[in-house]
Design an enzyme around this catalytic site. Structure first.
Site, PDB file in Angstrom:
ATOM      1  N   HIS A   1      -3.055   4.789  -9.715  1.00  0.00           N
ATOM      2  CA  HIS A   1      -2.246   4.513  -8.633  1.00  0.00           C
ATOM      3  C   HIS A   1      -1.954   5.884  -7.909  1.00  0.00           C
ATOM      4  O   HIS A   1      -0.966   6.386  -8.484  1.00  0.00           O
ATOM      5  CB  HIS A   1      -0.935   3.667  -8.966  1.00  0.00           C
ATOM      6  CG  HIS A   1      -0.165   3.306  -7.682  1.00  0.00           C
ATOM      7  ND1 HIS A   1       0.069   2.014  -7.549  1.00  0.00           N
ATOM      8  CD2 HIS A   1      -0.026   3.788  -6.671  1.00  0.00           C
ATOM      9  CE1 HIS A   1       0.781   2.131  -6.202  1.00  0.00           C
ATOM     10  NE2 HIS A   1       0.619   3.222  -5.711  1.00  0.00           N
TER      11      HIS A   1
ATOM     12  N   HIS B   1       3.484   0.040 -10.266  1.00  0.00           N
ATOM     13  CA  HIS B   1       4.776   0.569 -10.358  1.00  0.00           C
ATOM     14  C   HIS B   1       5.856  -0.089 -10.685  1.00  0.00           C
ATOM     15  O   HIS B   1       7.162  -0.348 -10.137  1.00  0.00           O
ATOM     16  CB  HIS B   1       5.199   1.501  -9.126  1.00  0.00           C
ATOM     17  CG  HIS B   1       4.685   1.085  -7.871  1.00  0.00           C
ATOM     18  ND1 HIS B   1       5.188  -0.120  -7.341  1.00  0.00           N
ATOM     19  CD2 HIS B   1       4.054   1.476  -6.528  1.00  0.00           C
ATOM     20  CE1 HIS B   1       4.953  -0.687  -6.282  1.00  0.00           C
ATOM     21  NE2 HIS B   1       4.092   0.426  -5.927  1.00  0.00           N
TER      22      HIS B   1
ATOM     23  N   LYS C   1      -5.612  -4.152  -2.455  1.00  0.00           N
ATOM     24  CA  LYS C   1      -4.029  -3.676  -2.648  1.00  0.00           C
ATOM     25  C   LYS C   1      -3.413  -4.653  -1.636  1.00  0.00           C
ATOM     26  O   LYS C   1      -3.489  -4.916  -0.429  1.00  0.00           O
ATOM     27  CB  LYS C   1      -3.820  -2.271  -2.163  1.00  0.00           C
ATOM     28  CG  LYS C   1      -2.328  -1.967  -2.333  1.00  0.00           C
ATOM     29  CD  LYS C   1      -1.660  -1.612  -3.533  1.00  0.00           C
ATOM     30  CE  LYS C   1      -0.252  -1.422  -3.648  1.00  0.00           C
ATOM     31  NZ  LYS C   1       0.247  -0.179  -3.397  1.00  0.00           N
TER      32      LYS C   1
ATOM     33  N   ASP D   1       1.574   6.717  -8.715  1.00  0.00           N
ATOM     34  CA  ASP D   1       2.243   6.348  -7.345  1.00  0.00           C
ATOM     35  C   ASP D   1       2.564   7.788  -6.808  1.00  0.00           C
ATOM     36  O   ASP D   1       3.683   7.625  -5.971  1.00  0.00           O
ATOM     37  CB  ASP D   1       3.281   5.590  -7.519  1.00  0.00           C
ATOM     38  CG  ASP D   1       3.692   4.934  -6.203  1.00  0.00           C
ATOM     39  OD1 ASP D   1       2.760   5.022  -5.248  1.00  0.00           O
ATOM     40  OD2 ASP D   1       4.815   4.516  -5.978  1.00  0.00           O
TER      41      ASP D   1
ATOM     42  N   HIS E   1      -1.701   8.130  -4.251  1.00  0.00           N
ATOM     43  CA  HIS E   1      -1.975   8.251  -2.687  1.00  0.00           C
ATOM     44  C   HIS E   1      -2.573   9.790  -2.386  1.00  0.00           C
ATOM     45  O   HIS E   1      -1.933  10.842  -2.809  1.00  0.00           O
ATOM     46  CB  HIS E   1      -0.564   8.301  -2.103  1.00  0.00           C
ATOM     47  CG  HIS E   1      -0.173   6.962  -2.300  1.00  0.00           C
ATOM     48  ND1 HIS E   1      -0.140   5.914  -1.364  1.00  0.00           N
ATOM     49  CD2 HIS E   1       0.905   6.515  -3.429  1.00  0.00           C
ATOM     50  CE1 HIS E   1       0.620   4.768  -1.839  1.00  0.00           C
ATOM     51  NE2 HIS E   1       0.813   4.937  -3.066  1.00  0.00           N
TER      52      HIS E   1
ATOM     53  N   HIS F   1       2.197  -4.322  -4.564  1.00  0.00           N
ATOM     54  CA  HIS F   1       3.617  -3.823  -4.408  1.00  0.00           C
ATOM     55  C   HIS F   1       4.146  -4.754  -4.516  1.00  0.00           C
ATOM     56  O   HIS F   1       4.491  -5.739  -3.474  1.00  0.00           O
ATOM     57  CB  HIS F   1       3.464  -3.140  -2.981  1.00  0.00           C
ATOM     58  CG  HIS F   1       4.729  -2.372  -2.959  1.00  0.00           C
ATOM     59  ND1 HIS F   1       4.943  -0.988  -2.985  1.00  0.00           N
ATOM     60  CD2 HIS F   1       6.062  -3.094  -2.950  1.00  0.00           C
ATOM     61  CE1 HIS F   1       6.217  -0.936  -2.882  1.00  0.00           C
ATOM     62  NE2 HIS F   1       6.873  -1.842  -2.726  1.00  0.00           N
TER      63      HIS F   1
END
Ligand SMILES: [Zn+2]
Length: 348
Positions: free
Chosen positions: A14, A180, A104, A253, A16, A142
């Protein structure tokens, strides 16, 4: 006391990466520790189709090309951003592309760049969910309700009850990752569910409880979503991650924001952990005497869940006391890394 340990090269399930200069910056930190990463699609222009995913992957590979030597063998694993209008054809095209590995799900307005997220999952996405189940492509969730009447500390547990449990009833073999995971309720759901459910766990949710956000003043660099929880939840997450249970695996994350967007009267959510992720996870595993389970959590369980081959390369982590800098700068960007100012015992 061992001076170093060598494990199979980890994957970050995970991450970004952002774009432009931030992409160049994050990628340099990532490739030192990870052979692959699941790349989140919530850019300011979200990656809602295969064409955009391929273009984004090309820009990552282009950025990778600027990095020297054998660090270039990093593989970005792309994802699609699910919307209320995603079609089954788009999902099949994504699968066919060979570069998209998951979809996602952001509940609308739950976190950074989730304005295009799903408003009504069961009404608008049933066909897509059915296709994902059939082609065995994971749905990454999420898992927080975006209803602002729900207390921020309860949004994950309410989501499990309201969405995940009915979702599992309708799609018993859909591969789901609770991203997460941050609560006892989330972990307990994973424990109670069959082989098709897993969860990623970040370093921040295992290193800190919510007190740190308010310790001696307001500390915006510990603000992330899901928000840090109480000590009971933190301990429960550490236990799950370090247990060797194959349903839990590494997903940082890591979500960088320039310091100006964090230290602000409406600061962004996200902690930057790509700088030293493996050292942070080492600390967590060492503190509970479970270093021998780190490799499973960091390098095996994620790959196995995604049906990917385990990495061949290895990573050596050395005992080496080091202080995490207060700030890292790159071009015009200034980023405060997770655990800034703290002393860590391991480095790569
Ligand atoms: Zn994220």
């Amino acid at each position: 006391m061992s001076k170093s340990i060598t494990i199979v090269m980890p994957d970050d399930m995970h991450l970004h990466l952002r774009h432009s200069d931030m992409l160049d910056f994050v990628l340099r930190d990532t490739v030192k520790q990870f052979a692959r990463a699941i790349i989140m699609p919530n850019l300011s222009v979200p990656i809602i189709n295969t064409k955009l995913a391929v273009a984004y992957r090309d820009s990552i590979l282009n950025s990778l090309g600027k990095i020297r030597g054998d660090l270039r063998c990093f593989e970005p694993l792309m994802t699609l951003y699910l919307t209320d209008t995603t079609t089954t054809d788009e999902i099949l095209m994504a699968k066919e592309s060979g570069v998209v590995f998951a979809v996602k799900l952001y509940p609308n307005s739950a976190t950074t760049n989730s304005h295009a997220g799903v408003v009504d999952l069961f009404k608008n996405c049933s066909k897509v969910l059915d296709t994902l189940q059939r082609i065995k492509m994971p749905l990454l969730i999420h898992a927080e309700v975006s209803d602002h009447r729900v207390d921020i500390f309860d949004r994950e547990s309410v989501y499990i009850d309201k969405v995940i449990i009915p979702l599992r009833e309708k799609f018993p073999e859909l591969k789901i990752v609770i991203e997460h995971v941050s609560t006892k309720e989330g972990v307990d759901y994973v424990y109670s569910s069959p082989e098709y459910t897993a969860a990623t766990i970040t370093p921040q949710h295992m290193l800190y409880n919510r007190n740190i956000i308010f310790s001696g003043g307001l500390r915006p660099h510990y603000y992330c979503l899901p928000i840090l929880k109480s000590e009971l939840h933190r301990e429960y997450l550490v236990k799950a991650a370090t247990s060797g249970d194959k349903r839990f695996f590494l997903g940082t994350d890591s979500a960088p924001h320039d310091v100006k967007s964090k230290e602000n009267n409406c600061g962004c959510a996200g902690c930057y952990s790509s700088y030293n992720a493996i050292s942070l996870y080492m600390k967590i595993f060492e503190d509970v005497g479970c270093i021998s389970n780190l490799e499973k959590f960091a390098s095996f369980h994620g790959a196995d869940f995604y049906n990917l081959p385990r990495n061949k390369q290895t990573l050596t982590i050395y005992r080496n006391e080091n202080i995490v800098p207060d700030k890292i700068s790159f071009k015009n960007l200034n980023i405060v890394p997770l655990a800034y100012g703290e002393t860590l015992q391991w480095s790569i």
